[in-house]
Structure formats: structure tokens, C-alpha cells
Design an enzyme around this catalytic site. Sequence first.
Site, PDB file in Angstrom:
ATOM      1  CE  LYS A   1      79.188  46.740  29.145  1.00  0.00           C
ATOM      2  NZ  LYS A   1      78.867  45.584  28.887  1.00  0.00           N
TER       3      LYS A   1
ATOM      4  CD  GLU B   1      85.681  45.752  22.192  1.00  0.00           C
ATOM      5  OE1 GLU B   1      84.382  45.373  22.616  1.00  0.00           O
ATOM      6  OE2 GLU B   1      86.266  44.841  21.747  1.00  0.00           O
TER       7      GLU B   1
ATOM      8  NE  ARG C   1      81.510  48.059  24.790  1.00  0.00           N
ATOM      9  CZ  ARG C   1      80.065  48.045  24.732  1.00  0.00           C
ATOM     10  NH1 ARG C   1      79.605  49.259  24.213  1.00  0.00           N
ATOM     11  NH2 ARG C   1      79.390  47.359  25.136  1.00  0.00           N
TER      12      ARG C   1
ATOM     13  CG  ASN D   1      86.246  42.526  25.352  1.00  0.00           C
ATOM     14  OD1 ASN D   1      85.103  42.532  25.680  1.00  0.00           O
ATOM     15  ND2 ASN D   1      86.803  43.031  24.259  1.00  0.00           N
TER      16      ASN D   1
ATOM     17  CG  HIS E   1      83.970  35.028  24.925  1.00  0.00           C
ATOM     18  ND1 HIS E   1      83.645  35.918  24.126  1.00  0.00           N
ATOM     19  CD2 HIS E   1      83.215  35.065  26.069  1.00  0.00           C
ATOM     20  CE1 HIS E   1      82.915  36.882  24.683  1.00  0.00           C
ATOM     21  NE2 HIS E   1      82.605  36.331  25.883  1.00  0.00           N
TER      22      HIS E   1
ATOM     23  CG  HIS F   1      79.215  34.744  30.092  1.00  0.00           C
ATOM     24  ND1 HIS F   1      79.746  34.564  28.815  1.00  0.00           N
ATOM     25  CD2 HIS F   1      79.185  35.958  30.706  1.00  0.00           C
ATOM     26  CE1 HIS F   1      80.401  36.056  28.671  1.00  0.00           C
ATOM     27  NE2 HIS F   1      80.086  36.575  29.720  1.00  0.00           N
TER      28      HIS F   1
HETATM   29  P1  NAD Z   1      71.238  33.794  31.321  1.00  0.00           P
HETATM   30  O1  NAD Z   1      70.533  34.897  30.617  1.00  0.00           O
HETATM   31  O2  NAD Z   1      71.361  32.513  30.751  1.00  0.00           O
HETATM   32  O3  NAD Z   1      70.801  33.607  32.992  1.00  0.00           O
HETATM   33  C1  NAD Z   1      71.282  32.523  33.663  1.00  0.00           C
HETATM   34  C2  NAD Z   1      70.465  31.546  34.274  1.00  0.00           C
HETATM   35  O4  NAD Z   1      69.726  32.289  35.104  1.00  0.00           O
HETATM   36  C3  NAD Z   1      69.421  30.935  33.121  1.00  0.00           C
HETATM   37  O5  NAD Z   1      69.158  29.670  33.409  1.00  0.00           O
HETATM   38  C4  NAD Z   1      68.214  31.766  33.507  1.00  0.00           C
HETATM   39  O6  NAD Z   1      66.873  30.966  33.053  1.00  0.00           O
HETATM   40  C5  NAD Z   1      68.256  32.041  34.789  1.00  0.00           C
HETATM   41  N1  NAD Z   1      67.524  33.185  35.525  1.00  0.00           N
HETATM   42  C6  NAD Z   1      67.581  34.286  34.985  1.00  0.00           C
HETATM   43  N2  NAD Z   1      67.006  35.324  35.875  1.00  0.00           N
HETATM   44  C7  NAD Z   1      66.723  34.629  36.944  1.00  0.00           C
HETATM   45  C8  NAD Z   1      66.118  34.885  38.032  1.00  0.00           C
HETATM   46  N3  NAD Z   1      65.672  36.113  38.396  1.00  0.00           N
HETATM   47  N4  NAD Z   1      65.600  33.930  38.887  1.00  0.00           N
HETATM   48  C9  NAD Z   1      66.071  32.614  38.706  1.00  0.00           C
HETATM   49  N5  NAD Z   1      66.784  32.160  37.530  1.00  0.00           N
HETATM   50  C10 NAD Z   1      66.982  33.370  36.717  1.00  0.00           C
HETATM   51  O7  NAD Z   1      72.907  34.183  31.765  1.00  0.00           O
HETATM   52  P2  NAD Z   1      73.565  35.571  32.201  1.00  0.00           P
HETATM   53  O8  NAD Z   1      74.624  34.928  33.068  1.00  0.00           O
HETATM   54  O9  NAD Z   1      72.636  36.375  32.886  1.00  0.00           O
HETATM   55  O10 NAD Z   1      74.309  36.230  31.079  1.00  0.00           O
HETATM   56  C11 NAD Z   1      75.142  35.400  30.120  1.00  0.00           C
HETATM   57  C12 NAD Z   1      74.768  35.823  28.708  1.00  0.00           C
HETATM   58  O11 NAD Z   1      75.147  37.329  28.692  1.00  0.00           O
HETATM   59  C13 NAD Z   1      75.974  35.310  27.856  1.00  0.00           C
HETATM   60  O12 NAD Z   1      75.181  34.882  26.454  1.00  0.00           O
HETATM   61  C14 NAD Z   1      76.817  36.473  27.470  1.00  0.00           C
HETATM   62  O13 NAD Z   1      77.557  36.417  26.249  1.00  0.00           O
HETATM   63  C15 NAD Z   1      75.991  37.683  27.671  1.00  0.00           C
HETATM   64  N6  NAD Z   1      76.719  38.896  28.072  1.00  0.00           N
HETATM   65  C16 NAD Z   1      76.631  39.978  27.001  1.00  0.00           C
HETATM   66  C17 NAD Z   1      77.236  41.005  27.575  1.00  0.00           C
HETATM   67  C18 NAD Z   1      76.937  42.304  26.689  1.00  0.00           C
HETATM   68  O14 NAD Z   1      77.688  43.383  26.796  1.00  0.00           O
HETATM   69  N7  NAD Z   1      76.111  42.404  25.744  1.00  0.00           N
HETATM   70  C19 NAD Z   1      78.157  41.056  28.467  1.00  0.00           C
HETATM   71  C20 NAD Z   1      78.291  40.037  29.439  1.00  0.00           C
HETATM   72  C21 NAD Z   1      77.490  39.028  29.063  1.00  0.00           C
HETATM   73  N1  GLY Z   2      81.345  42.970  27.952  1.00  0.00           N
HETATM   74  C1  GLY Z   2      82.240  43.540  27.041  1.00  0.00           C
HETATM   75  C2  GLY Z   2      81.527  44.806  26.614  1.00  0.00           C
HETATM   76  O1  GLY Z   2      80.418  45.167  26.784  1.00  0.00           O
HETATM   77  O2  GLY Z   2      82.059  45.566  25.859  1.00  0.00           O
END
Ligand code: NAD
Ligand code: GLY
Length: 368
Positions: A232, A242, A246, A250, A257, A270
Site C-alpha cells: 500500500k 488515484e 493507485r 481497488n 462495494h 467489508h
Molecule cells: P470496523 O471498523 O467496522 O471493525 C470491524 C469490527 O471489529 C467492528 O464490529 C468493530 O467494533 C470490531 N473491532 C475493531 N477492533 C476490534 C478489536 N481489536 N477487538 C474486537 N473487536 C474489534 O471494520 P474494518 O473491517 O476494520 O474496516 C472496514 C471499513 O474500512 C469500511 O468502512 C471500509 O470502507 C474502510 N476501508 C477504508 C480504506 C481506506 O483506504 N480508507 C481501505 C479499506 C477499507
Molecule cells: N483501498 C483503496 C485505496 O486506498 O486506494
Amino acid sequence: MADGVLELKVDLGERSYPIYIGSGLLDGIGARFAERRFPVKSPVMIVADEAIVDLYAEKVEKSLDAAGYKVTTVVVPSGETSKSLEMLDELIGAALQAGLDRKSTVIALGGGVIGDLAGFVAATYMRGVRFVQVPTTILAHDSSVGGKVAVNHRLAKNIIGAFYQPEFVLYDLDTLASLPIREVRAGLSEVVKHGLIWNAEFVQWCDDNAERLLSLDREALGYALFEGCKVKATVVSQDERENDLRAILNLGHTIGHALEAVAGYGVLVHGEAIAIGMVGSARLAAKFGYPPRIAEVTEALFRKIGSPVRFPADIGTDDIMDAMMHDKKFQEGMMVFVVPTDIGKVEIRNDVPSSWVREIVDGLREGK
Ligand code: NAD
Ligand code: GLY
């Protein structure tokens, strides 16, 4: 690596920043603030996921307190629905009440939801304050690096956002011990994604070490997160906004999505939705004449990790097709797909016939 801490750099000139990966790092966050001369007089706000606030926020608070910082912790309900304009409004209110000023710092303590949300608060509050990522999910090795921050609109995911880089990323492996197994599996599928995009050897390593990763073996996990973040960081350093390269990050997103949105946020988490999307992209590759082995390897590895490779049967193809039209990747009337050309290599295609997409989507339904 110094003192057991793995360190990487996202190279963006004056806005470059380090990623630290290791055990026991939360206790040292105050020292990292002090070493960077974050102003002690400006209050700090921790935005914490409610599922983990009792487990980890106190460590961060104590460390910052010991370094002389005034800290307020704001708790956000867990789950994708918190990535909303309403929650943004609440957090801006909380920041004002806590007296955050232009030299303040917002810390995201949680997974990708908290990172994206708190990052957008940091990007918009007083036109931008310092931001620090403290990821607590495996999946967040992706979201905490690269500076994409956003909230969702009811019609589309991540549609209100910004590019806003953190000052540093502090990845404490100890926090991953409390993750539910479903989130471990979902997070590992994004680790595999970085291999599928860029590094065939790493895909093989993930396959060979799947059991160690699923049991949260620290050494294996640290290495996997380091390698994932490295892909990354390398890509983002070359194309932060992007414009071209970048977009390869995706992989699996066009279908993923849409599935996430149509299933109802939370039905598929996700990483699960993206894993199914990656299987779809690998099948598209075969349509373009690339080796069918790509889809076989991809699906087998997700099955080994325990990520779903099919979506629930009650989700309609038309709904998924409609959702794809609202995605940011829908450009100039065409759906844009990242298609693997081999394991560890991808290309961007905007010439995918919608009949192919429909057929691929249909084939990803449970029971197929
Ligand atoms: P999340 O933040 O919802 O966490 C997943 C679950 O784990 C939640 O229920 C949370 O309460 C729980 N949790 C978090 N940390 C924990 C821990 N240490 N112990 C126990 N439970 C814990 O989801 P995620 O999978 O971390 O992230 C998904 C999100 O990230 C989506 O909104 C997606 O769009 C976004 N995302 C963004 C990018 C970016 O480049 N900005 C890249 C990929 C994903
Ligand atoms: N997850 C896609 C990006 O960060 O560009």
C-alpha cells in the site's frame, strides 16, 4: 526493525509518515507525540470504537497524560452505519466542546470505520488538524495507510471524503487478540489482496502460513501486516490521489462495494464483500483470456482463510448492477474493474461488457 518494532515509511515528501508495527506500542504513544513536538497545550481527542474502548483507550489516555497532553475520548457505536454525516456532526460538536484548536490532534482508535470517520473529522475540523491512526483490526492495515478518509451517503459508500494523511500509524499487534474470528478472516482477505495485486511470493507465503495467521501468531501477523502495508505504501507513494496507479488497490471493489451496500451494511462485512469481489475479478480475468488458474488460486486461498466466496442467495443481480453505477469507479458511462493478469499482477479495464459482469455476478450467488 528496532526493539521488535517493524517500521515502514509512506514517502510523500513533506507529508511522509511512518507506520510502526509491533507489540506493546499503545503505552508509547505519548512519547511519540512528544518526540514530534505535538503542542502540549492543544487538547487531543481520541475517537474510539465502543467495542474496544474499555480494552485499549485507557492505555492511550495514560500514555498521553504522562506526556502532558489533555485528552478527551469520544465513543462511537461500532459498525459501518457510524460512517455518516450525522456522526461527523456529533464528533465536530465533541471536538468543539473539548476545546480542540488548530494545533490539536484527532486519534482514530479502532478499525477502518473509525479510521475513515475520525480521519474525515480531522480533515474538516477547522480546515484540518493533526491526525493519528491507531488501527485495531487486521483489515485496517489497508485503511489506516494512504489517507483516504470518508463517510457514506445513503446512496453510496465513501462518497463524501478527502485525501488526508495521518502524522503516523501506530499498529499495536496486542490489540488484535480480541478480534472476533470473522473479523480476523475478513482482515486476512485484504492482506491477501495486497499479494494478489503486487507480490506472488507473498500470496504463496499467505497460503503456506494460513494456519499461523488464523491463530494470530504474532510473528506471522507482524510480517503479513508489514508486507501488506508495504504494498500500500509503495503504491500510494507513487500516486497519492488515484490518478492512475493507485486504482489497482481497488481489486474486488467494483463488485464488493456494491454487494456491501445492497446486502445492507453489516450483513457482509467489508473484507468479506471484497473477497467475493476478488473472486469475481479473477473470473473476469478468464473471460479476457488470462489463465483460469488465477481464479482457482484466489478462490482456494479465500476458502482456506474461511472468507466467504459467495454472496447470500436473496440478493438480486439487478440491485447489484444498479449499485455499481453509483460507485466512484463508474466513469464515463463504464464500470471500471481491476482484473488480475497473473497472481501478483493486475490491470485496469473499463471495457468489460455488462453482460459479462451480470454473468459473473450471477455465478457468485450462494448455491452456484
Ligand atoms: P470496523 O471498523 O467496522 O471493525 C470491524 C469490527 O471489529 C467492528 O464490529 C468493530 O467494533 C470490531 N473491532 C475493531 N477492533 C476490534 C478489536 N481489536 N477487538 C474486537 N473487536 C474489534 O471494520 P474494518 O473491517 O476494520 O474496516 C472496514 C471499513 O474500512 C469500511 O468502512 C471500509 O470502507 C474502510 N476501508 C477504508 C480504506 C481506506 O483506504 N480508507 C481501505 C479499506 C477499507
Ligand atoms: N483501498 C483503496 C485505496 O486506498 O486506494
